[in-house]
Scaffold this motif. Structure first.
Motif, PDB file in Angstrom:
ATOM      1  N   TRP A  57      -3.221  46.491  -5.037  1.00  0.00           N
ATOM      2  CA  TRP A  57      -2.134  45.736  -5.712  1.00  0.00           C
ATOM      3  C   TRP A  57      -1.673  45.717  -6.899  1.00  0.00           C
ATOM      4  O   TRP A  57      -0.792  45.001  -7.394  1.00  0.00           O
ATOM      5  CB  TRP A  57      -2.387  44.035  -5.136  1.00  0.00           C
ATOM      6  N   ARG A  58      -2.228  46.642  -7.494  1.00  0.00           N
ATOM      7  CA  ARG A  58      -2.026  47.007  -9.030  1.00  0.00           C
ATOM      8  C   ARG A  58      -0.557  47.147  -9.283  1.00  0.00           C
ATOM      9  O   ARG A  58       0.181  47.878  -8.770  1.00  0.00           O
ATOM     10  CB  ARG A  58      -2.764  48.163  -9.547  1.00  0.00           C
ATOM     11  N   GLY A  59       0.025  46.363 -10.374  1.00  0.00           N
ATOM     12  CA  GLY A  59       1.365  46.232 -10.472  1.00  0.00           C
ATOM     13  C   GLY A  59       2.255  45.297  -9.789  1.00  0.00           C
ATOM     14  O   GLY A  59       3.445  45.427  -9.824  1.00  0.00           O
ATOM     15  N   ARG A  60       1.675  44.854  -8.621  1.00  0.00           N
ATOM     16  CA  ARG A  60       2.691  43.716  -7.575  1.00  0.00           C
ATOM     17  C   ARG A  60       1.934  42.394  -7.472  1.00  0.00           C
ATOM     18  O   ARG A  60       2.158  41.939  -6.521  1.00  0.00           O
ATOM     19  CB  ARG A  60       2.554  44.705  -6.369  1.00  0.00           C
ATOM     20  N   MET A  61       1.031  42.301  -8.335  1.00  0.00           N
ATOM     21  CA  MET A  61       0.095  41.013  -8.338  1.00  0.00           C
ATOM     22  C   MET A  61      -0.082  40.146  -9.629  1.00  0.00           C
ATOM     23  O   MET A  61      -0.266  40.758 -10.818  1.00  0.00           O
ATOM     24  CB  MET A  61      -1.309  41.400  -7.844  1.00  0.00           C
ATOM     25  N   LEU A  62       0.571  38.952  -9.495  1.00  0.00           N
ATOM     26  CA  LEU A  62       0.406  38.185 -10.867  1.00  0.00           C
ATOM     27  C   LEU A  62      -0.319  37.011 -10.798  1.00  0.00           C
ATOM     28  O   LEU A  62      -0.881  36.524  -9.519  1.00  0.00           O
ATOM     29  CB  LEU A  62       1.905  37.529 -10.862  1.00  0.00           C
ATOM     30  N   ASN A  63      -0.738  36.586 -11.793  1.00  0.00           N
ATOM     31  CA  ASN A  63      -1.624  35.298 -11.839  1.00  0.00           C
ATOM     32  C   ASN A  63      -1.020  34.515 -13.407  1.00  0.00           C
ATOM     33  O   ASN A  63      -0.694  34.938 -14.152  1.00  0.00           O
ATOM     34  CB  ASN A  63      -3.160  35.504 -12.206  1.00  0.00           C
ATOM     35  N   ILE A  64      -1.331  32.951 -13.157  1.00  0.00           N
ATOM     36  CA  ILE A  64      -1.079  32.078 -14.110  1.00  0.00           C
ATOM     37  C   ILE A  64      -2.315  31.568 -14.797  1.00  0.00           C
ATOM     38  O   ILE A  64      -3.313  31.356 -13.694  1.00  0.00           O
ATOM     39  CB  ILE A  64      -0.123  31.141 -13.937  1.00  0.00           C
ATOM     40  N   HIS A  65      -2.498  31.606 -15.963  1.00  0.00           N
ATOM     41  CA  HIS A  65      -3.697  31.028 -16.464  1.00  0.00           C
ATOM     42  C   HIS A  65      -3.380  30.206 -17.588  1.00  0.00           C
ATOM     43  O   HIS A  65      -2.570  30.413 -18.657  1.00  0.00           O
ATOM     44  CB  HIS A  65      -4.444  32.486 -17.204  1.00  0.00           C
ATOM     45  N   PRO A  66      -4.175  28.885 -17.669  1.00  0.00           N
ATOM     46  CA  PRO A  66      -3.824  27.790 -18.539  1.00  0.00           C
ATOM     47  C   PRO A  66      -4.537  28.253 -20.208  1.00  0.00           C
ATOM     48  O   PRO A  66      -5.271  27.229 -20.572  1.00  0.00           O
ATOM     49  CB  PRO A  66      -4.260  26.812 -17.845  1.00  0.00           C
ATOM     50  N   SER A  67      -4.275  29.268 -20.694  1.00  0.00           N
ATOM     51  CA  SER A  67      -4.465  29.412 -22.106  1.00  0.00           C
ATOM     52  C   SER A  67      -3.607  30.576 -22.577  1.00  0.00           C
ATOM     53  O   SER A  67      -2.722  31.247 -21.490  1.00  0.00           O
ATOM     54  CB  SER A  67      -5.932  29.890 -22.080  1.00  0.00           C
ATOM     55  N   LEU A  68      -3.366  30.630 -23.947  1.00  0.00           N
ATOM     56  CA  LEU A  68      -2.639  31.879 -24.435  1.00  0.00           C
ATOM     57  C   LEU A  68      -3.828  32.952 -24.392  1.00  0.00           C
ATOM     58  O   LEU A  68      -4.168  33.264 -25.595  1.00  0.00           O
ATOM     59  CB  LEU A  68      -2.302  31.381 -26.014  1.00  0.00           C
ATOM     60  N   LEU A  69      -3.713  33.882 -23.650  1.00  0.00           N
ATOM     61  CA  LEU A  69      -4.720  35.033 -23.452  1.00  0.00           C
ATOM     62  C   LEU A  69      -4.039  35.772 -24.788  1.00  0.00           C
ATOM     63  O   LEU A  69      -3.050  35.880 -25.009  1.00  0.00           O
ATOM     64  CB  LEU A  69      -4.365  35.524 -22.111  1.00  0.00           C
ATOM     65  N   PRO A  70      -5.107  36.515 -25.141  1.00  0.00           N
ATOM     66  CA  PRO A  70      -6.574  36.838 -24.782  1.00  0.00           C
ATOM     67  C   PRO A  70      -7.441  35.655 -25.040  1.00  0.00           C
ATOM     68  O   PRO A  70      -8.418  35.887 -24.808  1.00  0.00           O
ATOM     69  CB  PRO A  70      -7.011  37.915 -25.162  1.00  0.00           C
ATOM     70  N   LYS A  71      -7.029  34.863 -25.574  1.00  0.00           N
ATOM     71  CA  LYS A  71      -7.960  33.418 -25.974  1.00  0.00           C
ATOM     72  C   LYS A  71      -8.158  32.995 -24.589  1.00  0.00           C
ATOM     73  O   LYS A  71      -7.576  32.526 -23.589  1.00  0.00           O
ATOM     74  CB  LYS A  71      -7.338  32.545 -26.601  1.00  0.00           C
ATOM     75  N   TYR A  72      -9.703  32.548 -24.456  1.00  0.00           N
ATOM     76  CA  TYR A  72     -10.173  31.579 -23.314  1.00  0.00           C
ATOM     77  C   TYR A  72     -10.045  32.123 -22.029  1.00  0.00           C
ATOM     78  O   TYR A  72      -9.193  31.307 -21.155  1.00  0.00           O
ATOM     79  CB  TYR A  72      -9.637  30.078 -23.668  1.00  0.00           C
ATOM     80  N   ARG A  73     -10.328  33.255 -21.680  1.00  0.00           N
ATOM     81  CA  ARG A  73     -10.497  33.667 -20.185  1.00  0.00           C
ATOM     82  C   ARG A  73     -11.401  32.710 -19.571  1.00  0.00           C
ATOM     83  O   ARG A  73     -12.278  32.140 -20.196  1.00  0.00           O
ATOM     84  CB  ARG A  73     -10.914  35.061 -20.252  1.00  0.00           C
TER      85      ARG A  73
END
Ligand code: GRF
Length: 194
Positions: free
Chosen positions: A100-116
């Motif tokens: 799925w590389r290049g066709r898969m998204l995620n939302i993460h509740p931080s300002l990456l790269p902080k707080y993975r």
């Protein structure tokens, strides 16, 4: 473009994405899938006429490959062009992510790269950060690591708790993810900044 959305809970991000996929938007939802049969988002998807599926991870125990094979079987049926993780709480390994590389998204509740990883709001407060926010990124095999497609920033307020911060970040997630998906589905990877 056909979009499949993976959820694990209330699905507020899924609802924001689905409710934005109208009119001249280049994408439409084709599947909402959850690893949790009790996910509140499943009823919200069904109420919007979107096909749903449940692949409970628990029967597979620690066999991630078997669980991921069951996910792939559902995706083979729905034939999406884009896969959006939206509050999906299971780690997916390289064997699932790489095709799925290049066709898969995620939302993460931080300002990456902080707080993975988890507990992002408590960690931002602990660090005394003046600002916080959320990130939409392309999914790669490393957790919360892929190319950034958009970020939304908020000020941390005195007296904020992890819950008050999470609530304000969630409002921004509901703005950011639809904005990123609109561009991404049109083939535009210019990062969104809110
Ligand atoms: C929220 O904590 C959000 O920050 C994260 O996933 C969780 C559930 O979101 N992205 P949702 O309401 O299920 O979309």
């Amino acid at each position: 473009k056909r979009v499949a959305i993976f959820i694990s809970g209330g699905g507020s991000n899924m609802v924001s994405l689905v409710d934005d996929m109208t009119g001249d938007h280049p994408a439409r939802p084709c599947l909402v899938l959850s690893n949790n049969a009790d996910a509140g988002g499943l009823a919200k998807a069904a109420a919007r006429g979107i096909p749903t599926a449940v692949v409970d991870h628990r029967p597979f125990g620690g066999d991630r490959e078997a669980f991921q094979a069951a996910l792939r079987a559902e995706l083979d049926k729905a034939a999406p062009d884009i896969l959006c993780l939206a509050g999906f709480m299971r780690v997916l390994t390289a064997s699932f992510v790489t095709p799925w590389r290049g066709r898969m998204l995620n939302i993460h509740p931080s300002l990456l790269p902080k707080y993975r990883g988890l507990h992002t709001h408590a960690r931002a407060l602990e660090a005394g950060d003046a600002e916080h926010g959320c990130t939409v990124h392309e999914v790669t095999p490393e957790l919360d690591e892929g190319p950034i497609l958009g970020q939304a920033r908020i000020a941390v307020n005195p007296g904020d708790t992890p819950d008050s911060l999470a609530a304000r970040v969630l409002v921004q997630e509901h703005r950011l993810y639809p904005a990123v998906l609109r561009r991404f589905a049109a083939g535009d990877r210019t990062p969104v900044a809110l």
